[in-house]
Scaffold this active site. Sequence first.
Site, PDB file in Angstrom:
ATOM      1  N   ARG A 131      41.220  35.300  39.738  1.00 31.96           N
ATOM      2  CA  ARG A 131      42.142  35.386  40.878  1.00 31.96           C
ATOM      3  C   ARG A 131      43.279  36.355  40.567  1.00 31.96           C
ATOM      4  O   ARG A 131      43.688  37.136  41.407  1.00 31.96           O
ATOM      5  CB  ARG A 131      42.690  33.999  41.204  1.00 31.96           C
ATOM      6  CG  ARG A 131      41.848  33.133  42.128  1.00 31.96           C
ATOM      7  CD  ARG A 131      40.409  32.985  41.701  1.00 31.96           C
ATOM      8  NE  ARG A 131      39.689  32.016  42.516  1.00 31.96           N
ATOM      9  CZ  ARG A 131      39.313  30.820  42.085  1.00 31.96           C
ATOM     10  NH1 ARG A 131      39.582  30.439  40.843  1.00 31.96           N
ATOM     11  NH2 ARG A 131      38.633  30.011  42.876  1.00 31.96           N
ATOM     12  N   ASP A 160      34.671  35.098  39.399  1.00 32.66           N
ATOM     13  CA  ASP A 160      34.900  34.277  40.588  1.00 32.66           C
ATOM     14  C   ASP A 160      35.124  35.242  41.744  1.00 32.66           C
ATOM     15  O   ASP A 160      35.080  36.463  41.562  1.00 32.66           O
ATOM     16  CB  ASP A 160      36.102  33.344  40.391  1.00 32.66           C
ATOM     17  CG  ASP A 160      35.945  32.032  41.153  1.00 32.66           C
ATOM     18  OD1 ASP A 160      35.623  32.084  42.353  1.00 32.66           O
ATOM     19  OD2 ASP A 160      36.130  30.962  40.551  1.00 32.66           O
ATOM     20  N   HIS A 238      30.602  30.526  43.989  1.00 28.41           N
ATOM     21  CA  HIS A 238      31.800  31.301  43.614  1.00 28.41           C
ATOM     22  C   HIS A 238      31.429  32.726  43.166  1.00 28.41           C
ATOM     23  O   HIS A 238      32.008  33.244  42.220  1.00 28.41           O
ATOM     24  CB  HIS A 238      32.555  30.600  42.488  1.00 28.41           C
ATOM     25  CG  HIS A 238      33.414  29.459  42.944  1.00 28.41           C
ATOM     26  ND1 HIS A 238      34.638  29.633  43.547  1.00 28.41           N
ATOM     27  CD2 HIS A 238      33.211  28.116  42.897  1.00 28.41           C
ATOM     28  CE1 HIS A 238      35.159  28.442  43.837  1.00 28.41           C
ATOM     29  NE2 HIS A 238      34.313  27.508  43.465  1.00 28.41           N
ATOM     30  N   ASP A 293      30.123  24.647  40.238  1.00 33.74           N
ATOM     31  CA  ASP A 293      30.959  23.878  41.159  1.00 33.74           C
ATOM     32  C   ASP A 293      31.013  24.500  42.544  1.00 33.74           C
ATOM     33  O   ASP A 293      30.867  25.703  42.714  1.00 33.74           O
ATOM     34  CB  ASP A 293      32.384  23.763  40.607  1.00 33.74           C
ATOM     35  CG  ASP A 293      33.061  25.119  40.486  1.00 33.74           C
ATOM     36  OD1 ASP A 293      32.426  26.034  39.945  1.00 33.74           O
ATOM     37  OD2 ASP A 293      34.219  25.260  40.930  1.00 33.74           O
ATOM     38  N   GLU A 294      31.233  23.663  43.520  1.00 29.20           N
ATOM     39  CA  GLU A 294      31.583  24.046  44.888  1.00 29.20           C
ATOM     40  C   GLU A 294      30.636  25.067  45.525  1.00 29.20           C
ATOM     41  O   GLU A 294      31.057  25.916  46.305  1.00 29.20           O
ATOM     42  CB  GLU A 294      33.029  24.578  44.935  1.00 29.20           C
ATOM     43  CG  GLU A 294      34.054  23.538  44.526  1.00 29.20           C
ATOM     44  CD  GLU A 294      35.479  24.033  44.621  1.00 29.20           C
ATOM     45  OE1 GLU A 294      36.365  23.227  44.935  1.00 29.20           O
ATOM     46  OE2 GLU A 294      35.714  25.230  44.365  1.00 29.20           O
ATOM     47  N   PHE A 386      47.274  22.709  35.929  1.00 31.79           N
ATOM     48  CA  PHE A 386      48.580  23.329  35.715  1.00 31.79           C
ATOM     49  C   PHE A 386      48.954  24.308  36.820  1.00 31.79           C
ATOM     50  O   PHE A 386      50.020  24.919  36.767  1.00 31.79           O
ATOM     51  CB  PHE A 386      48.609  24.041  34.357  1.00 31.79           C
ATOM     52  CG  PHE A 386      48.712  23.109  33.187  1.00 31.79           C
ATOM     53  CD1 PHE A 386      48.811  21.742  33.359  1.00 31.79           C
ATOM     54  CD2 PHE A 386      48.720  23.610  31.892  1.00 31.79           C
ATOM     55  CE1 PHE A 386      48.904  20.881  32.272  1.00 31.79           C
ATOM     56  CE2 PHE A 386      48.815  22.766  30.799  1.00 31.79           C
ATOM     57  CZ  PHE A 386      48.909  21.402  30.991  1.00 31.79           C
ATOM     58  N   THR A 437      44.738  30.440  39.050  1.00 29.71           N
ATOM     59  CA  THR A 437      45.809  31.424  39.209  1.00 29.71           C
ATOM     60  C   THR A 437      45.907  32.053  40.601  1.00 29.71           C
ATOM     61  O   THR A 437      46.405  33.159  40.744  1.00 29.71           O
ATOM     62  CB  THR A 437      45.661  32.536  38.156  1.00 29.71           C
ATOM     63  OG1 THR A 437      44.406  33.208  38.352  1.00 29.71           O
ATOM     64  CG2 THR A 437      45.739  31.979  36.756  1.00 29.71           C
ATOM     65  N   GLU A 438      45.453  31.346  41.634  1.00 33.32           N
ATOM     66  CA  GLU A 438      45.601  31.902  42.977  1.00 33.32           C
ATOM     67  C   GLU A 438      47.038  32.367  43.249  1.00 33.32           C
ATOM     68  O   GLU A 438      47.252  33.420  43.852  1.00 33.32           O
ATOM     69  CB  GLU A 438      45.208  30.856  44.028  1.00 33.32           C
ATOM     70  CG  GLU A 438      43.718  30.646  44.182  1.00 33.32           C
ATOM     71  CD  GLU A 438      43.197  29.529  43.306  1.00 33.32           C
ATOM     72  OE1 GLU A 438      42.131  28.974  43.613  1.00 33.32           O
ATOM     73  OE2 GLU A 438      43.855  29.215  42.287  1.00 33.32           O
TER      74      GLU A 438
END
Length: 718
Positions: A131, A160, A238, A293-294, A386, A437-438
Site C-alpha cells: 500500500r 497486494d 489481492h 485471505d479475502e 498496528f 499501511t493504507e
Amino acid sequence: MALPKRSFLKAAGLLFAVSSLFSCVPSEERQMNLIPKPAQIEWGSGYFKADSNLVFDSGSIRYIIDGEGNPEGYSLSVSKEGIVVKAATDAGLFYGKQTLKQLYTPEGFPCVSITDVPRFSYRGLHLDVSRHFFPKEEIMKLLDVMAYYKLNKLHFHLTDAGGWRLQIDKYPKLTAETAYRTETDWLKWWDGKDRKYVPEGTEGAYGGYYTKEDIREIVAFAAERHIDVVPEIEFPGHSEEVFAAYPELCCSGKPYTSGDFCIGNPQSFTFMEDVLTEVIELFPYEYVHVGGDEAGKQAWKSCPKCQALMRKMGMKSVDELQSYMIHQAEDFLKSKGRKLIGWDEILEGGLAPEATVMSWRGENGGIKSARMGHDVIMTPGNYLYFDFYQADPKTQPYAIGGYTPIKHVYSYNPVPVDSLNTEEQKHIMGVQANTWTEYIKDAQHLEYMMFPRALAVAEIAWTPQELRSWLDFKPRMNAHIPVLQQKGIHAFTLSDEIEATMTVDTLKREIQVIMDAEKYPAEIHYTTDGTMPTTASPLYTQPIVVKDSAHVVAAIFRDGQPQGEPTEKKVDYHRGINKPIQYNSRLYSGYMAGGMNALLDGYRGGLTYLDGRWQGYLDNLDCVIDMGEVTDMHKVSARFMQLIGPGVFQPKEVELLTSEDGENFTSQGIVPTTISNTDRDLSFQEYTFYGAWKARYVRLKAKRGNPGFIFTDEVVIW
C-alpha cells in the site's frame, strides 16, 4: 561458532569497558527496565563498575557456547569476577548481549544473575510495503530495533493491490508496470475513478520495489541479528496488480476487472511456481506466506474454466477452488523443502495437510487449526493491528479505525487456555503484530504506529505469562521511550489521556470507575459533575463509586497544569439495568457485545466497536424493554457511533415509543442524526428523549440510513 573472548559490547550507543575496579559496590536503589522481562532474575547488591572511556579488558566478559538447552535461551551473570554470558547457540549469546545493553547504566552493570528463555519461537512483526513503499534503509532500521527487543521474525508483505514490490526476472512487467501508481494517497487512489498503475519512470508516479540485491542485503542484515524474513506473495486474491501486467491470469482476461487468479487456468499455477521459485532463492527461511485471505471468488462462479475444473474435481463450492490453489502451493513448496503459511481463510474448503495458519480474524481460526493438529501463529486484529488508533482518534493521525492502545495490546495472551487442551496448546508457535499501511505514507508515521506497541508484543512473545503485569510493564515502557528516540525511532510518546473503565455491581447497585494512564507517574485529578478538574479537585487514588449518575471528567496534571485532552465518562446506575429486553429486529452474531442484555448492563462502550461493549446491527434496531411494572419515567437515551472507514454509520433517526400493555405504543418523538454520513472521523451522538411518561414498556427504534453497520452501547432509562 563461539564468539571470541576478546569482545566489544556496544551499549546505549557507546563503547565502554571495565575500569580497574573489578568488584560490585553497594547501591541503595536500582531500577530494572528490561524489555522483554527475563524469565528468571536474581539481584545481587551494587554495581560492576564500567568506564565508558575504555574498551573491555580481555578478561572482563566471557561468551560461552555450551550447546545445552533452548537454542535461543541464555544465562548471564554479573559478579565481582566479571561478566559471563552462556548459551547453547550464537542466537542465545546474541540475546544475552541485548540484555547486557539494556542493563548498562552510568554507574555500570548491576550485579545480577539471569536465566532466560523465550516463551515462543515465533516473535513477529508484519509490515505491508504494498500500500505504501518503504526503502530498504527503513527496513534495516526496523530490523535493528526488533533485534534489541528480541523479536525474531519480519513478515514482509510484498504484493497486494497497492503495487508489486519484488523484482521477478521471469515476469519483468510486475515491477516495470505495476510497482508504481498515479497517486500517493491510498484512499484517493483506491476510491478514485482512475485507479491505475503506471510504468516505471512515469513522471510524478508513486511507488517502488526491491531489487534482488536489495533483498539479499535485507536478508543478510536480518540474519546477523538472528531475524528470519518471511516473504508473502498473495494467492489467490489481492492480486489486482498482477492482472494489470498479465491479464490472462484472471478469469475475464482483462485488467482491472478482478483481484482473484483464475483457478481453472493452468497458467496461473505456472506463474505461481515460477514466482515462488525466485522467492525461495532469495529468502532462506523455511516458511513462505502465500496469503490466501479475502478472495472475492465471484468471478469463479461464472468462469467456464473454473467451473470446468470444479466438475472435473467433483467440487461442490468455490471455496474448494481456493483450497485447491493453496494445496498446489503447499505441494510445490514441500518439493523445494519449504513450508506454507497462510491467513486463516485457507481453512475454507479444506486446509492443506501441513499448512501453518496465521489467525487474524480473532482466535477462532487458530483454535480450529490447533485442534486439527496444525501449527498456529496468533495475530488477532482486535489486539494486534498496528494500523488501528492507539489513542483517542481526535488526537491522532487518520487511521483505518479500531482502537488498540498499548495496554490493550499488552493484555493479550496468545494461548487460549480455555479452548485448547495441553497438547493442542503446543501448536501455538507464537504471536505477531500486523502493520497495514493504507494510511501510513512515510517512515516517521510508520514508526509512530509501530512503537512503542511493538515493545508490548516483544514481552508477550518472550516473557512467561505468569510474570507479565501491566503495572510492572508500564514504568519500564515509559523508560524505553527515550531509548527508542536515541535509536532514531519516531515513537508515539504515550497518551496524556486517561483510560476510564467501569465495574457494575448489581448486588450493591453501584458502578465503580477505575482510572489508569499510560504515562508513569501520573497525577490524576477528577470531578463527578461534568466540570473541568483543577489541582484543587480530588486526587484519584482509588475507584470512584457511583450510586446513581455521574459525569466524570479527569485529567493528568504536571507542574500544576493539565496535560492533553480531559477524559469524560458518563456513568449511570439507571433503572433499566438488567431489565428484560426483546428484539424485533435481527441481531448480528459477530457483534453481540455482552450478549442479549448488552444494552442494559450499565457498561458504556469506548472508542472502538471491538471493545466488547458495542452491539452491532446490519439492520434497523427495534427493541422493547420491560420495566416490570408501570413506571414514571422522564429520560431515555442511547448513544451511537460512526466510523465510515469500516462501514459504521449513525442511524438516520432514533424513535422512542412507550406502552403500558406492550401492545399499544405511543411515539414520544424522533431525534434525527446530526452527523454527516461523509464525515470520516470517529464520532458519537447521544439520542436523548425528555418527558414525563407512565409506561411499563420502552421501545427504541433506530432506522438505518446507510448500507453497513449501526452500533449502540447502552439504553439509559430514568
